[in-house]
Structure formats: C-alpha cells, structure tokens
Design a protein around this motif. Structure first.
Motif, short mmCIF file in Angstrom:
data_model
loop_
_atom_site.label_atom_id
_atom_site.label_comp_id
_atom_site.label_asym_id
_atom_site.label_seq_id
_atom_site.Cartn_x
_atom_site.Cartn_y
_atom_site.Cartn_z
N ILE A 127 7.11 -4.64 -5.89
CA ILE A 127 7.38 -5.91 -4.97
C ILE A 127 8.37 -6.80 -6.05
O ILE A 127 9.13 -7.57 -5.63
CB ILE A 127 6.40 -6.55 -4.57
CG1 ILE A 127 6.86 -7.80 -3.57
CG2 ILE A 127 5.49 -7.11 -5.81
CD1 ILE A 127 5.55 -8.14 -2.84
N LYS A 160 3.99 -13.51 -0.46
CA LYS A 160 3.83 -12.47 -1.63
C LYS A 160 2.24 -12.05 -1.94
O LYS A 160 1.86 -10.91 -1.89
CB LYS A 160 4.52 -12.79 -2.88
CG LYS A 160 4.46 -11.64 -4.06
CD LYS A 160 5.16 -12.15 -5.30
CE LYS A 160 4.80 -11.09 -6.43
NZ LYS A 160 5.49 -11.36 -7.84
N VAL A 220 7.96 -5.96 3.30
CA VAL A 220 8.50 -6.10 2.16
C VAL A 220 9.70 -4.94 2.33
O VAL A 220 9.18 -3.82 2.52
CB VAL A 220 7.82 -5.95 0.96
CG1 VAL A 220 8.34 -5.73 -0.21
CG2 VAL A 220 6.69 -7.21 0.85
#
Length: 206
Positions: free
Chosen positions: A132, A118, A63
C-alpha cells in the motif's frame, strides 16, 4: 365482459428494513468483490477482483496499483459498479449478493481522509501493508449512488444511497478511540472475540 388480462409481475419488491440490513451486512463484511469499469483504452466493459473495506459511513474502499488496468479506467471515468456477496454451499446463485452503483473518488496521500481510509483498509486487509505504501498505489473511496440487492429467488430490491450511507456521522469520539479499542480486544481478549465469532456470527472456524 371481464378483463382477464394478467398484469405483469413486478420483479422489484418494496424496500424493507430487512433488505437494507442485509445489504449493509454484505457491504461491511465482504473482503473482496468484482469491480466493473470501462476500459480507458478500448472502451470495453472491464471486470476485476478487488479487496475491499469500508469507511465509517459505509462507503466501500479499494486500493489499486497504477499498473492495474482498472486504475486508468477509474481515473478517466469514475462511474463503476461493485458486486459483493458471500458464496456458501450449494447453488451460488441462491446466495444473497448486491451490486453497488458508485462513483470512484481517488484519495491522494495529501488528502486529510487518507490516513483514516488507509487504517481501515489495513485493518480489513493486513497483507496489503506489503504494497500500500508503494508510490503508484491509490486509495479509492466508492461513493454509492444506489444498489440492487438480490436476496435469492424472488427477492429483488433497489436501495437508495440514503438507505445505505451514514451522511451525518456524530461519532467523532468513537472514531478517535476505535483503533485503541480494536487493539485492546485483539491483544487482551482473543477468547472473547472467538466467542463472539462463534455465537453471534455463527462462525465455527478457529
């Protein structure tokens, strides 16, 4: 006259099941690594530390913030490499590590893969929940091309994508129940998890 010329020693060993298993273990168990890219502005090599997770097929997931220098680098040139390994006692160069040669695939929020990637990233890196969901953060799936494994002195291997990545996953039923199984074990069987960590993973930490 006998030819006494010595043949050069080949540093790369033939790939073995043990080398494949070790590399897969490093990829699956690593929580961070060193990502190498080409700086989008200067063209110089750029290395940075990133948190990692894996997709079900074994591909690394990272990420990245839009403010991080490696994000425009990956968007401009998706070719990158990721160094993974575990450091223990003694000489750090004596411990196994692998370099993955990858192509970074940006996964936007409207991509069907996004929720699953995710979820898996947050399972491995729960503190990432703090950032995130910020609008400038992207998920990248690093598609492995090949890998170099350094298993210690005299233990060098080159592994292919086919050695490391599950191309045809036939475990959709497992995927559907994966999170509920994880939650069940964490909530109802913490003692069993501790036992697995201590006995199977040789981890004595509480």
């Amino acid at each position: 006259m006998n030819d006494t010329t010595k043949q050069p020693i080949e540093p790369i060993r033939p790939t073995t099941p043990e080398a494949i298993a070790l590399t897969k273990n490093i990829i699956r168990s690593s929580r961070y690594g060193a990502l190498a890219t080409i700086d989008a502005t200067t063209g110089f090599p750029l290395a940075t530390r990133v948190a990692t997770a894996t997709d079900m097929d074994g591909s690394p997931i990272i990420v990245a913030s839009g403010l991080a220098v490696h994000t425009p680098a990956l968007l401009k040139n998706p070719q990158c490499s990721l160094l993974l390994g575990h450091i223990g006692k003694g000489d750090p160069l004596a411990h196994a590590r692998t370099t993955l040669f990858c192509r970074a695939l940006p996964i936007k929020r409207d991509n069907a893969l996004y929720p699953e990637l995710k979820r898996r990233f947050l399972n491995r890196n729960p503190k990432a929940s703090l950032y995130i969901n910020l609008p400038d953060f992207l998920i990248f799936k690093l598609e492995i091309g090949h890998a170099n494994l350094n298993g210690g002195f005299g233990k060098a291997f080159v592994l292919t994508r086919e050695d490391l990545v599950l191309e045809d996953i036939k475990a959709q039923d497992f995927l559907q129940h994966e999170q509920s199984a994880i939650d069940h074990m964490n909530q109802d069987h913490p003692d069993a998890i501790a036992l697995y960590a201590q006995k199977l993973c040789k981890n004595s930490k509480e």
